[in-house]
Design an enzyme around this catalytic site. Structure first.
Site, PDB file in Angstrom:
ATOM      1  N   ASP A  39       0.899  -1.163   0.000  1.00  0.00           N
ATOM      2  CA  ASP A  39       0.000   0.000   0.000  1.00  0.00           C
ATOM      3  C   ASP A  39       0.935   1.210   0.000  1.00  0.00           C
ATOM      4  O   ASP A  39       1.277   1.745   1.043  1.00  0.00           O
ATOM      5  CB  ASP A  39      -0.891  -0.045   1.255  1.00  0.00           C
ATOM      6  N   CYS A  68      -3.696   5.470  -2.901  1.00  0.00           N
ATOM      7  CA  CYS A  68      -4.876   6.343  -2.861  1.00  0.00           C
ATOM      8  C   CYS A  68      -4.603   7.535  -3.770  1.00  0.00           C
ATOM      9  O   CYS A  68      -4.986   8.662  -3.476  1.00  0.00           O
ATOM     10  CB  CYS A  68      -5.210   6.757  -1.436  1.00  0.00           C
TER      11      CYS A  68
HETATM   12  C1  LIG Z   1      -0.501   5.036   2.185  1.00  0.00           C
HETATM   13  S1  LIG Z   1       0.421   5.060   3.654  1.00  0.00           S
HETATM   14  C2  LIG Z   1       0.063   3.489   4.371  1.00  0.00           C
HETATM   15  C3  LIG Z   1      -1.291   3.344   5.028  1.00  0.00           C
HETATM   16  C4  LIG Z   1      -1.467   2.020   5.727  1.00  0.00           C
HETATM   17  N1  LIG Z   1      -1.201   0.903   4.812  1.00  0.00           N
HETATM   18  C5  LIG Z   1      -2.836   1.874   6.328  1.00  0.00           C
HETATM   19  O1  LIG Z   1      -3.684   1.188   5.753  1.00  0.00           O
HETATM   20  O2  LIG Z   1      -3.071   2.392   7.432  1.00  0.00           O
HETATM   21  C6  LIG Z   1       2.071   4.882   3.077  1.00  0.00           C
HETATM   22  C7  LIG Z   1       3.101   4.662   4.146  1.00  0.00           C
HETATM   23  O3  LIG Z   1       4.354   4.367   3.533  1.00  0.00           O
HETATM   24  C8  LIG Z   1       5.375   4.730   4.410  1.00  0.00           C
HETATM   25  N2  LIG Z   1       6.660   4.682   3.679  1.00  0.00           N
HETATM   26  C9  LIG Z   1       7.193   5.609   2.865  1.00  0.00           C
HETATM   27  N3  LIG Z   1       8.377   5.181   2.356  1.00  0.00           N
HETATM   28  C10 LIG Z   1       8.589   3.932   2.880  1.00  0.00           C
HETATM   29  C11 LIG Z   1       9.637   2.972   2.750  1.00  0.00           C
HETATM   30  N4  LIG Z   1      10.699   3.204   1.974  1.00  0.00           N
HETATM   31  N5  LIG Z   1       9.544   1.821   3.444  1.00  0.00           N
HETATM   32  C12 LIG Z   1       8.457   1.581   4.234  1.00  0.00           C
HETATM   33  N6  LIG Z   1       7.444   2.445   4.381  1.00  0.00           N
HETATM   34  C13 LIG Z   1       7.503   3.610   3.718  1.00  0.00           C
HETATM   35  C14 LIG Z   1       4.898   6.069   4.917  1.00  0.00           C
HETATM   36  O4  LIG Z   1       5.526   6.395   6.147  1.00  0.00           O
HETATM   37  C15 LIG Z   1       3.384   5.857   5.055  1.00  0.00           C
HETATM   38  O5  LIG Z   1       3.044   5.532   6.387  1.00  0.00           O
END
Ligand SMILES: C[S@@+](CC[C@H](N)C(=O)[O-])C[C@H]1O[C@@H](n2cnc3c(N)ncnc32)[C@H](O)[C@@H]1O
Lengths: 114, 282
Positions: free
Chosen positions: B174, B226
Site C-alpha cells: 500500500d 490512494c
Molecule cells: C498510504 S500510507 C500506508 C497506510 C497504511 N497501509 C494503512 O492502511 O493504514 C504509506 C506509508 O508508507 C510509508 N513509507 C514511505 N516510504 C517507505 C519505505 N521506503 N519503506 C516503508 N514504508 C515507507 C509512509 O511512512 C506511510 O506511512
C-alpha cells in the site's frame, strides 16, 4: 521474549521470523504491566470490579472510580480489573481508602495520540 | 476547489462525460465508514450498540457500515476504545480483500502505518500466522492500533521496506503516494505537481522491485495507492509485469486503464487503485 527491554508474548512462528529479520519494534502481545493489550487479549488474571455507566465514562477519561459507583466486586483491595456493567474490561485500578485509583485505561490510546 | 488546474485537466481527460459528476462529488465531504473488528465483536451486535447511542448506520458489506448520522464523534465512543471498529474508507478495504490472506500464512505489510490494513489483515487471518508490518515512520500509532484492536500476530519494524530480506507467502504494498484520491479528506495535499507524481512513481517502482524479490514463487502481491495518477498506478504495474509478475483480476470497483486492475474514483468513498499480481513459479 524480551524486545527493547520489554516483555512480549510471541508464537514459535513469530520467533522464527524474528530470528531472520532482527529485533523488532514490537511483536505479538505486549505483556509489561499495566498492558491494555494483555488485558483485552485475556492474558492477565486479577479480580474484577464492575462499575456503572457514569463511572465507565469517567474512568475512560483517566479518572479514578468512586466506591459508590461499584456495582459488584471480586476483591476489596489491591490491583483489580475495572469492567463496565457488561463485563468488558476497561483498564486497571488499585484500591485506595475512598476510591479505586486509575492505573491504566483504554482511553489512553486516544489521549496519547493527540 | 480542492484540485488544482493541473490535476483537473488530467481527470477531465480520463473521465470524459463523468467529469461533471466528479466535480459535484468533490464539493461534498467524504462519507465516513467503519470497519467492524470481527476479532472482538459481531457486526450485528456492534450495530445494535451504536444505534442505541443514536448513530445511524447503513450496511455496505458484512463488516463495514456507512455512518449516516453521528450524535457524537464516531472516534469517541466506548466501543471505539474497546477496539470494536476502525474508521476506514470503504474503498480502502479492497486491497486487503484482494490479498485474501489466510490464517497461518506469513504476510508482509510493507508500508503499514497507521495500521488500517494491518489490522484488517489480522482480522481475516483470525490472528493466526504472522504479519510483518514495516514503516519508516509512525510505528507508534501503528502499534497502538494493533494493541487497541486486540491483534496478536503482528511483528512491527521501523525500517525502510527496501532493506527487508525474507520470503513471504503474500505481500501488501500500500504504497506512499501523492494521495490525490483522498484530497476530500486531506486537503493539505492540494499542491501536487507533475514533479511530485514522478518522484512518488520512482519510489513506488523501487518498492515494487523489493516486493518481487521478497515474494515466494506462486505468492500473491496486492499493490494499492490512494492516488488517481496513472504514473503511480498503471505505470507501476507495467513495471511489475516487466519484472516477471503476472496480473490477476482484482475486485472492488471499475476496471482501471490496464485490464484487470481496479480504479475507484472518489465518488462515494476515497479514490483508490488496486492491482493483484502473482509471482509465477519458475
Ligand atoms: C498510504 S500510507 C500506508 C497506510 C497504511 N497501509 C494503512 O492502511 O493504514 C504509506 C506509508 O508508507 C510509508 N513509507 C514511505 N516510504 C517507505 C519505505 N521506503 N519503506 C516503508 N514504508 C515507507 C509512509 O511512512 C506511510 O506511512
Amino acid at each position: 521474549m524480551r524486545i527493547r527491554g520489554k516483555e512480549f508474548k510471541v508464537t514459535k512462528e513469530m520467533k522464527e521470523v524474528i530470528r531472520e529479520l532482527g529485533e523488532p519494534y514490537a511483536a505479538g502481545i505486549y505483556m509489561e504491566f499495566p498492558s491494555l493489550h494483555a488485558l483485552i487479549t485475556s492474558q492477565v488474571n486479577f479480580p474484577r470490579v464492575f462499575v456503572d455507566d457514569h463511572a465507565e465514562q469517567l474512568f475512560l477519561y483517566g479518572r479514578d472510580v468512586f466506591l459508590r459507583s461499584i456495582i459488584r466486586k471480586e476483591a476489596d483491595e489491591g490491583i483489580v480489573i475495572i469492567c463496565n456493567k457488561r463485563g468488558e474490561p476497561l483498564g486497571f485500578g488499585k484500591f485506595g481508602k475512598r476510591l479505586i485509583k486509575n492505573i491504566a485505561d483504554l482511553g489512553m490510546y486516544l489521549r496519547e495520540e493527540d | 476547489m480542492i484540485y488544482n488546474e493541473f490535476l483537473l485537466k488530467r481527470y477531465e481527460e480520463m473521465l470524459g462525460s463523468r467529469f461533471k459528476e466528479f466535480l459535484e462529488a468533490s464539493r461534498k465531504p467524504l462519507p465516513k465508514y467503519i470497519r467492524v473488528n470481527t476479532l472482538r465483536i459481531r457486526p450485528k451486535e456492534l450495530r445494535r450498540r451504536l444505534e442505541e447511542k443514536g448513530f445511524e448506520l447503513k450496511k455496505v458489506m458484512d463488516y463495514c457500515f456507512l455512518v449516516k448520522k453521528a450524535p457524537i464523534s464516531i472516534g469517541a465512543t466506548t466501543e471505539y476504545l474497546l477496539g470494536y471498529y476502525f474508521l476506514q474508507d470503504y474503498s480502502s478495504l479492497f486491497p486487503t480483500i484482494n490479498l485474501d490472506p489466510k490464517p497461518g500464512e506469513i504476510v508482509w505489510d510493507m508500508c503499514a502505518a497507521p495500521g488500517g490494513k494491518t489490522t484488517h489483515l489480522a482480522q481475516l487471518m483470525k490472528n493466526q500466522g504472522v504479519i510483518v508490518a514495516t514503516d519508516v515512520r509512525k510505528v507508534k500509532s501503528l502499534w497502538y492500533n494493533v494493541m487497541r484492536m486486540g491483534v496478536t500476530n503482528v511483528i512491527i519494524y521501523q525500517r525502510d521496506a527496501r532493506e527487508v530480506k525474507y520470503k513471504f507467502d503474500k505481500i501488501l504494498l500500500d504504497a506512499p503516494c501523492t494521495g490525490t484520491g483522498i484530497l476530500r479528506r486531506d486537503p493539505t495535499r492540494v499542491r501536487v505537481k507533475l514533479r511530485d507524481i514522478r518522484k512518488a512513481s520512482s519510489l513506488q517502482k523501487e518498492l515494487m522491485k523489493t516486493a518481487y524479490e521478497n515474494l515466494k514463487e506462486g505468492g500473491t502481491l496486492v499493490y494499492s495507492t490512494c492516488s488517481l495518477e496513472p504514473e503511480e498506478n498503471e505505470e507501476v504495474v507495467e513495471y511489475a509485469l516487466s519484472l516477471g509478475f503476472e496480473l490477476k483480476r482484482a475486485i472492488g470497483g471499475e476496471e482501471g486503464l490496464l485490464k484487470g486492475t481496479v480504479r475507484i474514483w472518489p465518488f462515494e468513498s476515497s479514490g483508490f487503485f488496486i492491482a493483484k499480481l502473482v509471482r509465477p513459479c519458475e
